[in-house]
Write a protein that holds these residues in place. Structure first.
Motif, mmCIF file in Angstrom:
data_model
loop_
_atom_site.group_PDB
_atom_site.id
_atom_site.type_symbol
_atom_site.label_atom_id
_atom_site.label_comp_id
_atom_site.label_asym_id
_atom_site.label_seq_id
_atom_site.Cartn_x
_atom_site.Cartn_y
_atom_site.Cartn_z
ATOM 1 N N MET A 182 0.843 -1.196 0.000
ATOM 2 C CA MET A 182 0.000 0.000 0.000
ATOM 3 C C MET A 182 0.877 1.245 0.000
ATOM 4 S SD MET A 182 -2.995 1.084 2.705
ATOM 5 C CE MET A 182 -4.044 -0.273 2.188
ATOM 6 N N ASP A 183 0.563 2.204 -0.859
ATOM 7 C CA ASP A 183 1.310 3.453 -0.920
ATOM 8 C C ASP A 183 0.951 4.313 0.287
ATOM 9 O OD1 ASP A 183 2.480 5.854 -1.466
ATOM 10 O OD2 ASP A 183 1.701 6.034 -3.501
ATOM 11 N N PRO A 184 1.937 4.657 1.134
ATOM 12 C CA PRO A 184 1.625 5.448 2.330
ATOM 13 C C PRO A 184 1.148 6.856 2.030
ATOM 14 C CG PRO A 184 4.000 5.214 2.057
ATOM 15 C CD PRO A 184 3.359 4.290 1.060
ATOM 16 N N GLN A 185 1.256 7.287 0.770
ATOM 17 C CA GLN A 185 0.811 8.636 0.413
ATOM 18 C C GLN A 185 -0.662 8.680 0.020
ATOM 19 O OE1 GLN A 185 2.908 11.176 0.957
ATOM 20 N NE2 GLN A 185 4.314 9.582 1.664
ATOM 21 N N ASP A 186 -1.295 7.509 -0.191
ATOM 22 C CA ASP A 186 -2.677 7.538 -0.680
ATOM 23 C C ASP A 186 -3.689 7.252 0.414
ATOM 24 O OD1 ASP A 186 -2.585 4.825 -0.186
ATOM 25 O OD2 ASP A 186 -3.154 4.209 -2.199
ATOM 26 N N HIS A 187 -3.257 7.328 1.682
ATOM 27 C CA HIS A 187 -4.163 7.074 2.792
ATOM 28 C C HIS A 187 -3.516 7.570 4.078
ATOM 29 C CE1 HIS A 187 -1.260 3.882 3.368
ATOM 30 N NE2 HIS A 187 -1.659 3.855 4.638
ATOM 31 N N VAL A 188 -4.299 7.580 5.144
ATOM 32 C CA VAL A 188 -3.742 7.878 6.460
ATOM 33 C C VAL A 188 -4.573 7.147 7.510
ATOM 34 C CG1 VAL A 188 -5.108 9.988 6.732
ATOM 35 C CG2 VAL A 188 -3.028 9.691 8.085
ATOM 36 N N VAL A 189 -3.907 6.624 8.530
ATOM 37 C CA VAL A 189 -4.581 6.000 9.662
ATOM 38 C C VAL A 189 -4.319 6.867 10.887
ATOM 39 C CG1 VAL A 189 -4.782 3.966 11.136
ATOM 40 C CG2 VAL A 189 -4.280 3.693 8.688
ATOM 41 N N PHE A 190 -5.375 7.427 11.456
ATOM 42 C CA PHE A 190 -5.259 8.222 12.668
ATOM 43 C C PHE A 190 -5.413 7.304 13.875
ATOM 44 C CE2 PHE A 190 -7.165 11.265 9.579
ATOM 45 C CZ PHE A 190 -6.089 12.136 9.498
ATOM 46 N N VAL A 191 -4.579 7.495 14.867
ATOM 47 C CA VAL A 191 -4.658 6.729 16.102
ATOM 48 C C VAL A 191 -4.877 7.704 17.249
ATOM 49 C CG1 VAL A 191 -3.442 5.197 17.697
ATOM 50 C CG2 VAL A 191 -3.128 4.931 15.218
ATOM 51 N N VAL A 192 -5.954 7.517 18.006
ATOM 52 C CA VAL A 192 -6.227 8.375 19.159
ATOM 53 C C VAL A 192 -6.321 7.491 20.395
ATOM 54 C CG1 VAL A 192 -7.745 10.104 20.173
ATOM 55 C CG2 VAL A 192 -7.504 9.977 17.681
ATOM 56 N N ASP A 193 -5.303 7.584 21.245
ATOM 57 C CA ASP A 193 -5.245 6.788 22.471
ATOM 58 C C ASP A 193 -4.388 7.547 23.473
ATOM 59 O OD1 ASP A 193 -4.501 4.702 24.445
ATOM 60 O OD2 ASP A 193 -5.484 3.347 23.033
ATOM 61 N N ASP A 194 -4.820 7.619 24.725
ATOM 62 C CA ASP A 194 -4.067 8.383 25.712
ATOM 63 C C ASP A 194 -2.866 7.623 26.276
ATOM 64 O OD1 ASP A 194 -5.635 6.564 27.039
ATOM 65 O OD2 ASP A 194 -6.077 7.864 28.738
ATOM 66 N N ASP A 195 -2.710 6.359 25.901
ATOM 67 C CA ASP A 195 -1.587 5.555 26.352
ATOM 68 C C ASP A 195 -0.447 5.670 25.333
ATOM 69 O OD1 ASP A 195 0.257 3.476 26.933
ATOM 70 O OD2 ASP A 195 -1.297 2.341 27.962
ATOM 71 N N ARG A 196 0.643 6.319 25.728
ATOM 72 C CA ARG A 196 1.750 6.551 24.800
ATOM 73 C C ARG A 196 2.324 5.251 24.255
ATOM 74 N NH1 ARG A 196 6.962 6.257 25.664
ATOM 75 N NH2 ARG A 196 6.654 6.202 27.922
#
Length: 212
Positions: A1-15
């Motif tokens: 998968m080309d990393p430029q054609d998508h994005v995965v957002f991660v929201v978690d308070d645990d570093r």
């Protein structure tokens, strides 16, 4: 998968979880951006690409389910929930509101990646449909006021003479308008024009004369 054609957002308070997930996604050549709170995520300028949101339920500033509801009216990324405090009512609420999956921690890597890939695929499809609908609206905007009167009559299945009588115009004039509509809407057939009208939610018009 080309990393430029998508994005995965991660929201978690645990570093530690944020770092583990971004490392995991990078190993699959996926572009990931992580946040420790909902506010950080909301403030981040979103790129115009297919996206997935991996969202923890318990956040320091807002519940993940409440964030899901808050962004529901926007063209937001498809959501995969992760939680260490999952329960059946929460999972049902999340899925009913459109979440792709609801994974309790600790989850299997394969389950998470399967959910993320499904979310990205659904987001791509949703973006494609929005683009197609926007294109239809642009074409519809090119129609004259009279052509917008003719269109619902044509897609309702009325004969040319019936539609012409409905508008008080000649059949020849009706045919001219119909041809212009087909051209401006870029419709290759009446069936295609009908599908376009359905997508635009143009109400079907039945002849008043045939109902008498």
């Amino acid at each position: 998968m080309d990393p430029q054609d998508h994005v995965v957002f991660v929201v978690d308070d645990d570093r530690r979880i944020r770092e583990a997930l971004t490392d995991l996604l990078s190993s699959f050549d996926m572009r990931a951006v992580a946040f420790g709170s909902a506010a950080e995520y909301m403030a981040y300028p979103k790129p115009d690409v297919p996206a997935c949101l991996v969202l923890d339920v318990e956040l320091p500033d807002i519940n993940g389910l409440d964030l899901q509801r808050k962004i529901a009216q926007d063209n937001h990324p498809h959501i995969v929930f992760i939680t260490g405090h999952g329960d059946i009512p929460s999972s049902v609420r999340a899925i009913k509101a459109g979440a792709v999956d609801f994974l309790p921690k600790p989850f299997k890597e394969a389950d998470l990646m399967r959910a993320i890939n499904a979310a990205l695929a659904q987001n791509r499809d949703a973006r494609r449909k929005r683009a197609e609908l926007a294109g239809l609206h642009q074409r519809f905007a090119r129609l004259t006021p009279r052509e917008r009167e003719v269109l619902p009559l044509v897609v309702s299945g009325l004969l040319n003479k019936q539609a012409a009588a409905e508008l008080g115009i000649s059949e020849t004039t009706l045919q001219i308008h119909r041809g212009s509509i087909m051209k401006k809407m870029d419709a290759g057939s009446l069936a295609e024009l009908v599908r376009m009208a359905e997508a635009l939610e143009i109400p079907v018009t039945r002849s008043r004369r045939s109902q008498k």
